[in-house]
Design a protein around this motif. Structure first.
Motif, mmCIF file in Angstrom:
data_model
loop_
_atom_site.group_PDB
_atom_site.id
_atom_site.type_symbol
_atom_site.label_atom_id
_atom_site.label_comp_id
_atom_site.label_asym_id
_atom_site.label_seq_id
_atom_site.Cartn_x
_atom_site.Cartn_y
_atom_site.Cartn_z
ATOM 1 N N ASN A 103 2.907 13.255 15.638
ATOM 2 C CA ASN A 103 2.739 13.209 16.917
ATOM 3 C C ASN A 103 1.331 13.234 17.601
ATOM 4 O OD1 ASN A 103 3.022 14.071 19.493
ATOM 5 N ND2 ASN A 103 4.363 15.616 19.556
ATOM 6 N N TYR A 104 0.903 11.828 17.712
ATOM 7 C CA TYR A 104 -0.304 11.679 18.162
ATOM 8 C C TYR A 104 -0.784 12.290 19.613
ATOM 9 C CZ TYR A 104 1.676 7.328 19.798
ATOM 10 O OH TYR A 104 2.696 6.447 20.399
ATOM 11 N N GLN A 122 -0.355 19.787 8.007
ATOM 12 C CA GLN A 122 0.275 18.276 7.314
ATOM 13 C C GLN A 122 1.609 18.854 7.054
ATOM 14 O OE1 GLN A 122 -1.241 15.940 4.346
ATOM 15 N NE2 GLN A 122 0.519 14.581 4.271
ATOM 16 N N PHE A 123 2.840 18.325 7.545
ATOM 17 C CA PHE A 123 4.170 19.069 7.299
ATOM 18 C C PHE A 123 4.980 18.060 6.138
ATOM 19 C CE2 PHE A 123 8.627 18.815 8.272
ATOM 20 C CZ PHE A 123 8.993 20.218 8.116
ATOM 21 N N ALA A 124 4.669 16.653 6.157
ATOM 22 C CA ALA A 124 5.213 15.862 5.003
ATOM 23 C C ALA A 124 4.391 15.051 4.191
ATOM 24 C CB ALA A 124 6.502 15.192 5.829
ATOM 25 N N TRP A 125 4.807 14.548 3.276
ATOM 26 C CA TRP A 125 4.222 13.394 2.609
ATOM 27 C C TRP A 125 4.247 12.223 3.052
ATOM 28 C CZ3 TRP A 125 0.442 13.635 -0.812
ATOM 29 C CH2 TRP A 125 0.330 12.368 -1.508
ATOM 30 N N ARG A 126 3.192 11.355 3.321
ATOM 31 C CA ARG A 126 3.357 9.952 3.628
ATOM 32 C C ARG A 126 2.608 9.100 2.837
ATOM 33 N NH1 ARG A 126 5.621 11.733 7.720
ATOM 34 N NH2 ARG A 126 5.056 13.180 9.300
ATOM 35 N N HIS A 127 3.307 8.236 2.724
ATOM 36 C CA HIS A 127 2.800 7.108 1.723
ATOM 37 C C HIS A 127 1.780 6.271 2.583
ATOM 38 C CE1 HIS A 127 5.619 7.775 -1.468
ATOM 39 N NE2 HIS A 127 6.590 7.945 -0.566
ATOM 40 N N VAL A 128 1.987 6.021 3.661
ATOM 41 C CA VAL A 128 1.226 5.058 4.661
ATOM 42 C C VAL A 128 0.834 5.990 5.960
ATOM 43 C CG1 VAL A 128 0.763 3.064 5.837
ATOM 44 C CG2 VAL A 128 2.327 2.874 3.847
ATOM 45 N N ILE A 129 -0.440 6.391 6.043
ATOM 46 C CA ILE A 129 -0.725 7.166 7.087
ATOM 47 C C ILE A 129 -1.544 6.392 7.993
ATOM 48 C CG2 ILE A 129 -2.389 9.044 7.769
ATOM 49 C CD1 ILE A 129 -2.148 10.235 4.950
ATOM 50 N N ILE A 130 -2.364 5.419 7.829
ATOM 51 C CA ILE A 130 -2.916 4.478 8.959
ATOM 52 C C ILE A 130 -1.779 4.019 9.572
ATOM 53 C CG2 ILE A 130 -4.277 2.512 9.248
ATOM 54 C CD1 ILE A 130 -5.797 5.298 8.378
ATOM 55 N N ASP A 131 -0.838 3.457 9.185
ATOM 56 C CA ASP A 131 0.245 2.734 9.797
ATOM 57 C C ASP A 131 1.296 3.307 10.522
ATOM 58 O OD1 ASP A 131 -0.890 0.328 8.728
ATOM 59 O OD2 ASP A 131 0.452 0.099 7.236
ATOM 60 N N SER A 132 1.097 4.693 10.443
ATOM 61 C CA SER A 132 2.090 5.517 11.319
ATOM 62 C C SER A 132 1.672 5.868 12.882
ATOM 63 C CB SER A 132 2.187 7.044 10.456
ATOM 64 O OG SER A 132 0.959 7.516 10.653
#
Length: 166
Positions: A103-104, A122-132
């Motif tokens: 939630n930016y 951090q709540f969940a694992w993200r494979h791609v952070i920048i693109d989120s």
């Protein structure tokens, strides 16, 4: 879109009948921002120390009419956006904690409330952070949009990735 409108209407109906939603929110030391991970966070705080700011208005979340009326009297008609700002002002917390790492809008609150400490977990694992995060929402060298006091992440790699946007 229809589900969001229906959820908002249901939230309004539930809120109308609760007398506490017509009073100013009580002063608290901590605001838990959004309901993501709220069951985890509640275990670490006394109930009288925190309140939950529900920002999605779903699952019959209650809406504080004191805040709505105050916004209308101040001729603030962008109620959905301004609601959380006014709620934070009324509660006057020392800390705002969230586990909604996607939630930016949360990343921007520090700029508006510089005297409050903002903590994101951090709540969940993200494979791609920048693109989120959309490109226009990321920090640049000349325009710092996103800021937090503390960000608790899973590991150093994630930390370095989030540093690119926060």
């Amino acid at each position: 879109m229809h589900k969001k409108i229906i959820d908002l209407i249901i939230s309004l109906i539930y809120s109308l009948i609760d007398i506490n939603n017509w009073k100013s929110p009580p002063k608290k030391k901590i605001i838990i921002y959004d309901t993501t991970g709220v069951d985890v966070l509640k275990k670490y705080f006394h109930e009288h120390d925190y309140t939950i700011l529900k920002v999605r208005f779903e699952n019959n979340d209650k809406i504080n009419f004191y805040i709505i009326i105050k916004l209308l009297f101040n001729l603030e008609f962008n109620i959905i956006k301004k609601y959380k700002f006014e709620y934070i002002k009324c509660v006057s917390p020392l800390f705002i904690i969230s586990m909604s790492d996607y939630n930016y809008a949360f990343y921007r609150l520090k700029k508006i409330f510089p005297n409050i400490k903002f903590i994101l977990i951090q709540f969940a694992w993200r494979h791609v952070i920048i693109d989120s995060l959309p490109e226009n929402e990321k920090n640049t060298i000349t325009n710092i949009k996103n800021n937090l006091d503390f960000f608790i992440v899973f590991n150093d790699f994630i930390k370095q990735e989030f540093k690119k946007i926060i």
